[in-house]
Design an enzyme around this catalytic site. Structure first.
Site, PDB file in Angstrom:
ATOM      1  N   GLU A  89      15.481 -20.264  12.695  1.00  0.00           N
ATOM      2  CA  GLU A  89      14.616 -19.183  12.268  1.00  0.00           C
ATOM      3  C   GLU A  89      14.289 -19.263  10.778  1.00  0.00           C
ATOM      4  O   GLU A  89      13.162 -19.026  10.369  1.00  0.00           O
ATOM      5  CB  GLU A  89      15.285 -17.845  12.586  1.00  0.00           C
ATOM      6  CG  GLU A  89      14.277 -16.745  12.622  1.00  0.00           C
ATOM      7  CD  GLU A  89      14.935 -15.398  12.618  1.00  0.00           C
ATOM      8  OE1 GLU A  89      16.156 -15.339  12.850  1.00  0.00           O
ATOM      9  OE2 GLU A  89      14.238 -14.422  12.368  1.00  0.00           O
ATOM     10  N   ASP A  90      15.305 -19.559   9.975  1.00  0.00           N
ATOM     11  CA  ASP A  90      15.127 -19.400   8.532  1.00  0.00           C
ATOM     12  C   ASP A  90      14.975 -20.694   7.738  1.00  0.00           C
ATOM     13  O   ASP A  90      14.716 -20.657   6.550  1.00  0.00           O
ATOM     14  CB  ASP A  90      16.328 -18.642   7.939  1.00  0.00           C
ATOM     15  CG  ASP A  90      16.447 -17.262   8.517  1.00  0.00           C
ATOM     16  OD1 ASP A  90      15.415 -16.744   8.992  1.00  0.00           O
ATOM     17  OD2 ASP A  90      17.550 -16.688   8.497  1.00  0.00           O
TER      18      ASP A  90
END
Ligand code: MN
Length: 735
Positions: A89-90
């Protein structure tokens, strides 16, 4: 702030070593390498990132992995996934990368975690109910997704202090709304309790701190009572050769708060409510008989309340919980709950179903099956999603929280249902067709109605007829999500058929009044009648609920629109509401820029100045102000975060607010007189109404007063408490 990179690198390694150490089972060489690989990749991927606290980001995945190991009891795959859980996600890492490096299984779990995070954590706009369903869908894939997500949420809650205030409230509300119930359902009692307490701490800091302080202050007194209670038991248990541990803990801050709030009692009345837990160390094959032996020893000393015996050993709860509960009359005339269980049972009770795996080869598969059958129920529910996702959540949460009853089929098969389940629930539990055609039931050979509430031990036989079909009021007869969704589906089908007839009826009516039966006209007519859909319109037409008068009035309104250009009837947009409301009042400021907007105080919680409040943008009624501890607040905050606006009181003592107070005590002579004297003369408050009930020397009074703010109200309540005969004074919400 200067950052010492070298020291940080050391600290990261330290934390990693600690994680490996906390894994009590032996790790093979390849397992060790796998975890190390995940760690190295996570460190590299997150190397530029920092948490809100300023710490290196990697502390977070390490902490999540640590929780998975120590507090949930998960294994190597989960450690790897926890370390990597935020990478896709990051960071620049992709799911494909993960798949290439760690294989299909890990990639699938990471994918699930990323998806949940996408739908819950980052959605300020969406209605979260639908997301909730998506979260649960991941259940059917791999339970570890949910468990790692719980660990992730727990760590985020533990470090919530670094977040902005609004973020804190949003995250904490979600935690109370979704994650704590999930933890409960997985039997993760310790995590559930911590999530609830932290949730309360941020949604309701004042009340949290007040209870925490009072608990601290009353601790010595509590300890004294506990030791007095267990002293004689210890001796006898030791004499009989038991290896045991006795603990007495007060209830959690959250549960005390809940009691104060829902039962309208004061802290002083319940702070000493606690459970004594006796944990015995005994071989598996003697567990049951030994627990009952301990029960008999205790009840030799203290008198048990006959209706408060719970045997979760013979029939464990579906989340795996096993224990023997009794409530006995202790010293000083106090009821004390006593829980009797073995070390194994205690571990399952505290650390949840993951602990089952540890004991898996130790015989009973029943616990495993219970959880499996619960998951099966969840999957069934998810297969028939209700379009009204919020309702679905309500049903589902009911099922998350409720305890079970055990009932039997005529052949003696046991079925587990939530408390409050009816004969009709049972019918749907057996089979959808049985439910749909159910005309009645025999419980213990006696004929009962469909909404008959079942009790543990009942034997239930369902009577069916092919002519029977679900009716509207059936929805109120059932409490299980499964039965509800099946009934709704079937009703929807019926409605659809009826609506098809209705369409023709309406078309004929339109024709009669020379109105074209176009989509536009049908939709406008719907809007005119404020009906949600054309299907609803047709349905009503079929039931002859559409009046000729309505059609005529509609035609007339169409003409005015044409001539005068009067606005169409549409629900006002939220932004419009906010703009329209700009201006008048000066008691509250609302929104990010703290404007003075128009608002209404919500009648469900009657906020007054000084209360922690928020604004909620309603459809049609402008902004409504709720207390943060309003019973509806958690639901509103977590489901409609985007409609919530900040609100703060201005210091303004000119206006008074209505607040309710409940006074209880003994019926002393002149009491009402003394109370009113305190209210009117001493504090100069205006009283709107006062009503008293007395019963056998006890009284209960409700007083409605106008006050300026919470300080004012608090002072008044303090003074009322001093009146002779008064036992308890609490604030109430509704008149
Ligand atoms: Mn995370």
């Amino acid at each position: 702030m200067k950052i010492d990179i070298e020291a940080e690198r050391k600290e990261i390694l330290n934390r990693y070593k600690l994680l490996i150490k906390s894994y009590k089972r032996t790790l093979s060489k390849s397992d060790k390498e796998l975890i190390r690989k995940a760690f190295d990749i996570a460190v590299e991927a997150h190397k530029e990132m920092r948490r809100k606290s300023g710490e290196p980001y990697i502390y977070h995945p390490i902490a999540v992995a640590q929780i998975c190991v120590e507090e949930i009891g998960l294994g190597v795959t989960s450690i790897v996934c926890a370390l990597l859980h935020d990478t896709v996600e990051d960071t620049d890492l992709t799911l494909e990368d993960i798949k290439g490096l760690f294989g299909e299984k890990v990639a699938k779990i990471i994918d699930g975690l990323t998806k949940i995070s996408g739908v819950i954590d980052n959605s300020s706009q969406s209605i979260q109910a639908e997301n909730f369903r998506k979260v649960l869908l991941t259940l059917s894939e791999d339970i570890r997704v949910i468990l790692i997500k719980l660990a992730d949420r727990l760590h985020n809650m533990r470090s919530l202090e670094h977040m902005k205030h609004e973020k804190q409230i949003k995250i904490a509300s979600e935690t109370l709304f979704l994650y704590a119930p999930l933890a409960h359902r997985f039997g993760l009692n310790a995590i559930k309790t911590e999530l609830e307490d932290l949730g309360l701490k941020y949604t309701n800091p004042n009340e949290y701190n007040e209870i925490a302080l009072k608990l601290k202050a009353t601790e010595p007194e509590r300890k004294k009572f506990i030791s007095k209670f267990i002293e004689p038991l210890k001796e006898i248990l030791a004499e009989q050769g038991f290896k045991f541990k006795i603990i007495g803990r007060p209830k959690s801050i959250f549960s005390i708060h809940n009691k104060i709030y829902t039962k309208h009692v004061a802290f002083e009345e319940i702070y000493d409510l606690f459970a004594i837990r006796i944990i015995i160390d005994t071989p598996l094959d003697q567990e049951k008989s030994d627990c009952w032996k301990v029960y008999s020893i205790i009840t030799d000393f203290y008198h048990p309340s006959p209706e408060r015996l719970r045997d979760w050993i013979s029939s464990p709860k579906s989340n795996g919980y096993e224990s023997l509960h009794t409530t006995v009359m202790g010293p000083e005339g106090k009821w004390v709950e006593v829980q009797i269980r073995t070390v194994r049972m205690d571990e399952i009770a505290e650390n949840g179903f993951a602990a089952h795996w540890k004991y898996k080869d130790s015989g009973s598969n029943e616990r495993q099956n219970n959880l499996e059958s619960w998951l099966q129920r969840v999957r069934e529910m998810l297969e028939n999603p209700d379009p009204n996702a919020l309702e679905f959540i309500d049903d589902f949460k009911l099922n998350l929280f409720s305890d079970e009853i055990f009932v039997f089929t005529p052949k003696g098969d046991m079925k587990q249902l939530p408390i409050g389940a009816t004969a009709l629930d049972f019918a749907f539990e057996i089979h959808t067709k049985v439910g749909e055609h159910c005309i009645g039931a025999k419980v213990n050979h006696k004929l009962v109605q469909l909404n008959y509430e079942l009790k543990s031990g009942d034997q239930v036989e369902i009577l069916t007829s092919n002519k029977q079909h679900p009716k509207e009021d059936w929805i109120s007869y059932v409490i299980t999500a499964k039965a509800k969704s099946k009934i709704k589906n079937s009703l929807k089908e019926q409605r659809k058929k009826i609506a098809e007839d209705g369409k023709e009826i309406l078309e004929r009516k339109f024709y009669k009044y020379k109105l074209d039966f176009t989509l536009q006209n049908v939709n406008d007519f719907c809007n005119y009648l404020r009906l949600p859909s054309s299907q609803e319109l047709f349905y009503r037409a079929a039931l002859e609920n559409i009046d000729v008068k309505d059609i005529k009035a509609f035609i007339k309104s169409k003409e005015t629109v044409h001539k005068g250009g009067v606005k169409k009837i549409v629900a006002p947009k939220i932004e419009q509401l906010v703009t329209n409301a700009r201006g008048s009042s000066n008691m509250l400021v609302i929104g990010d820029d703290m404007q003075k907007l128009d608002y209404k105080l919500s009648p469900c919680c009657n906020p007054i100045p000084g209360d922690d409040v928020f604004g909620f943008v309603t459809v049609g009624e402008g902004i409504k102000i709720h207390r943060v501890n309003c019973p509806n607040a958690v639901k509103l905050l977590s489901n409609y975060a985007y409609r919530v606006v900040k609100a703060k009181w201005l210091n303004d003592h000119l206006i008074s607010f209505l607040a309710g107070i409940k006074v209880t005590g003994t019926d002393e002579l002149g009491l009402v007189n003394n109370l009113t004297k305190v209210i009117s003369s001493e504090l100069n408050v205006n009283m709107r109404s006062i009503s008293f009930d007395t019963d056998g020397g006890l009284f209960e009074g409700t007083i409605m007063v106008y006050v300026h703010d919470t300080m004012h109200l608090k002072r008044l309540m303090e003074n009322l408490k001093k009146v002779k005969g008064v036992n308890n004074v609490v604030r109430i919400d509704e008149k």
